[in-house]
Design a protein around this motif. Structure first.
Motif, short mmCIF file in Angstrom:
data_model
loop_
_atom_site.label_atom_id
_atom_site.label_comp_id
_atom_site.label_asym_id
_atom_site.label_seq_id
_atom_site.Cartn_x
_atom_site.Cartn_y
_atom_site.Cartn_z
N ASP A 107 5.14 -1.03 -11.90
CA ASP A 107 5.95 0.19 -11.89
C ASP A 107 6.49 0.41 -10.47
O ASP A 107 6.22 -0.37 -9.56
CB ASP A 107 5.17 1.39 -12.46
CG ASP A 107 4.04 1.84 -11.54
OD1 ASP A 107 4.06 1.49 -10.35
OD2 ASP A 107 3.14 2.54 -12.04
N ARG A 108 7.26 1.49 -10.28
CA ARG A 108 7.96 1.65 -8.99
C ARG A 108 7.00 1.87 -7.81
O ARG A 108 7.37 1.70 -6.66
CB ARG A 108 8.98 2.78 -9.07
CG ARG A 108 8.37 4.15 -9.31
CD ARG A 108 9.34 5.26 -8.99
NE ARG A 108 10.44 5.33 -9.95
CZ ARG A 108 11.71 5.14 -9.63
NH1 ARG A 108 12.05 4.85 -8.41
NH2 ARG A 108 12.65 5.26 -10.55
N ASP A 109 5.75 2.25 -8.10
CA ASP A 109 4.76 2.42 -7.04
C ASP A 109 4.02 1.12 -6.72
O ASP A 109 3.10 1.12 -5.91
CB ASP A 109 3.71 3.47 -7.44
CG ASP A 109 4.34 4.83 -7.69
OD1 ASP A 109 5.29 5.16 -6.95
OD2 ASP A 109 3.90 5.53 -8.62
N PRO A 116 0.25 1.40 0.99
CA PRO A 116 1.47 1.50 1.81
C PRO A 116 1.47 0.45 2.92
O PRO A 116 0.43 0.20 3.54
CB PRO A 116 1.39 2.91 2.40
CG PRO A 116 0.36 3.63 1.60
CD PRO A 116 -0.57 2.61 1.03
N ALA A 153 -1.44 2.27 -7.60
CA ALA A 153 -0.29 2.00 -6.73
C ALA A 153 -0.66 1.05 -5.59
O ALA A 153 -1.83 0.99 -5.17
CB ALA A 153 0.21 3.33 -6.16
#
Ligand code: KG4
Ligand code: ZN
Length: 352
Positions: free
Chosen positions: A19-21, A129, A126
């Motif tokens: 997914d986008r994360d 980062p 997710a």
């Protein structure tokens, strides 16, 4: 938005949905190792044919296991190089078809960029980062390099060194083959080394005379190991048993590879640590990153130098489509790419 990743650059057919994360919803790998085993290495023609047979069913399975349909996919990312050209073409053609047919963007991904970013994927949830600046060591069957990775709006990746000859995984496999271990030899040497004494056999550290370079050179280690194995009657056929001598040999050989890796990493760290915004993290990726001794040494090295250590999860070490989809996600930033028909596979490709 969901992104579908496709990886067919070598001997693994893989499909992933993220997914986008960057959360991995599905990551399926169909390994061809059994097909190539009789030849002791990857046979390109066999690889292409296996990808052709496996890819479409694997995409269906990927959608099923993520609980989505193709119509839910918002973009497709595919490895366009480097790798075996015939193998790459299978993935690229499939991705072009999906992109054109579904009217979704196609992102061409450099396989190495996938490896470089793979330490940031989690088993669940997710992705981690990315730091503003980090180093990543990629060691696989085809590549050995330390990368300086900067990330803000876009990602830029610079190779700080390369190998002048063989890759780390390549010598694990060649020496493993010589002593009669199944292909690929890396995981078997890892297993045997755990019960061996690494001080039993001595290997010299490879250096380039009169050159200030952090480049790797593994072929000398390979030749020394093969000569030693012959002298010690550890050659395939003569001694296939997992004797203590074989375990000591594996521990010493593996130790020598890891010693060289950290010698070069120290050199690169010396070059960058005093810069204005020095790297704050060190990532470990690629097939050889599954090696237990290398993983534990990297954890210590990071702690010693004050860097956060990101070891790629073992399932994201060997070739997989999750890392390709993730690189596609980070690379595209969600923006549409150009004409999918223009994407071309290339066996050689630099990171940028
Ligand atoms: O990344 P990868 O799947 O394919 C390439 O892109 O090359 O890496 C495969 C390599 C093989 O050389 C294999 O022997 C090595 O990774 N490998 C290992 C281990 N697991 C896989 N080498 C050392 N220790 C391991 N545990
Ligand atoms: Zn790879």
């Amino acid at each position: 938005m969901l992104i579908l990743g496709i990886e067919t650059s070598c001997d693994e057919t893989s499909v992933a949905i993220l997914d986008r994360d960057g959360a991995v919803r599905a990551n399926l790998i169909s390994s061809q190792i059994e097909r190539h085993k009789p030849f002791g290495g990857v046979v390109p023609e066999i690889a292409s044919r296996e990808h052709l047979a496996s890819l479409a069913p694997l995409i269906r399975l990927g959608c099923e296991s993520a609980g989505v349909s193709l119509q839910d996919i918002g973009a497709v990312a595919v490895t366009s190089g480097p790798g075996l050209i015939g193998a790459l073409l299978v993935g690229v053609a499939e991705a072009q078809g999906l992109s054109y047919g579904l009217g979704i963007p196609l992102v061409a991904v450099n396989h190495l960029e996938g490896h470089v970013l793979s330490p940031y994927l989690r088993l669940e949830g997710a992705a981690v980062p990315l730091p503003a600046r980090g180093l990543t060591l990629v060691v696989s069957g085809g590549h050995s390099s330390i990368y300086d990775v900067r990330s803000d709006e876009r990602i830029s990746i610079r190779a700080m060194n390369r190998t002048r000859d063989d890759a780390a995984g390549e010598i694990f496999d060649k020496v493993g083959k010589f002593v009669g271990l199944p292909y690929p030899g890396g995981p078997h040497i890892d297993r045997l080394a755990a019960e061996g004494d690494r001080r039993k056999f001595k290997f010299a550290l490879a250096r380039f005379k009169g050159e200030a370079t952090a480049d790797f050179s593994f072929s000398g280690l390979k030749s020394t190991a093969i000569r030693l194995a012959r002298q010690e009657s550890l050659q395939a056929g003569e001694n296939m048993e997992e004797t203590q001598k074989l375990k000591d040999f594996c521990a010493s050989f593996q130790g020598a590879i890891v010693d060289q890796i950290f010698d070069r990493l120290d050199q690169v760290w010396e070059q960058v640590k005093a810069s204005e915004n020095p790297p704050t993290e060190i990532g470990l990726a690629g097939g050889v990153a599954a090696n237990s001794f290398l993983r534990s040494q990297m954890t210590e090295w990071g702690a010693r130098n004050g860097l956060v250590v990101r070891l790629a999860e073992r399932r994201y070490c060997t070739d997989n489509a999750a890392m390709i989809a993730f690189a596609g996600l980070r690379r595209s930033g969600g923006s549409p790419a150009g004409d999918p028909r223009r994407v071309q596979a290339a066996s050689r490709m630099e990171v940028a």
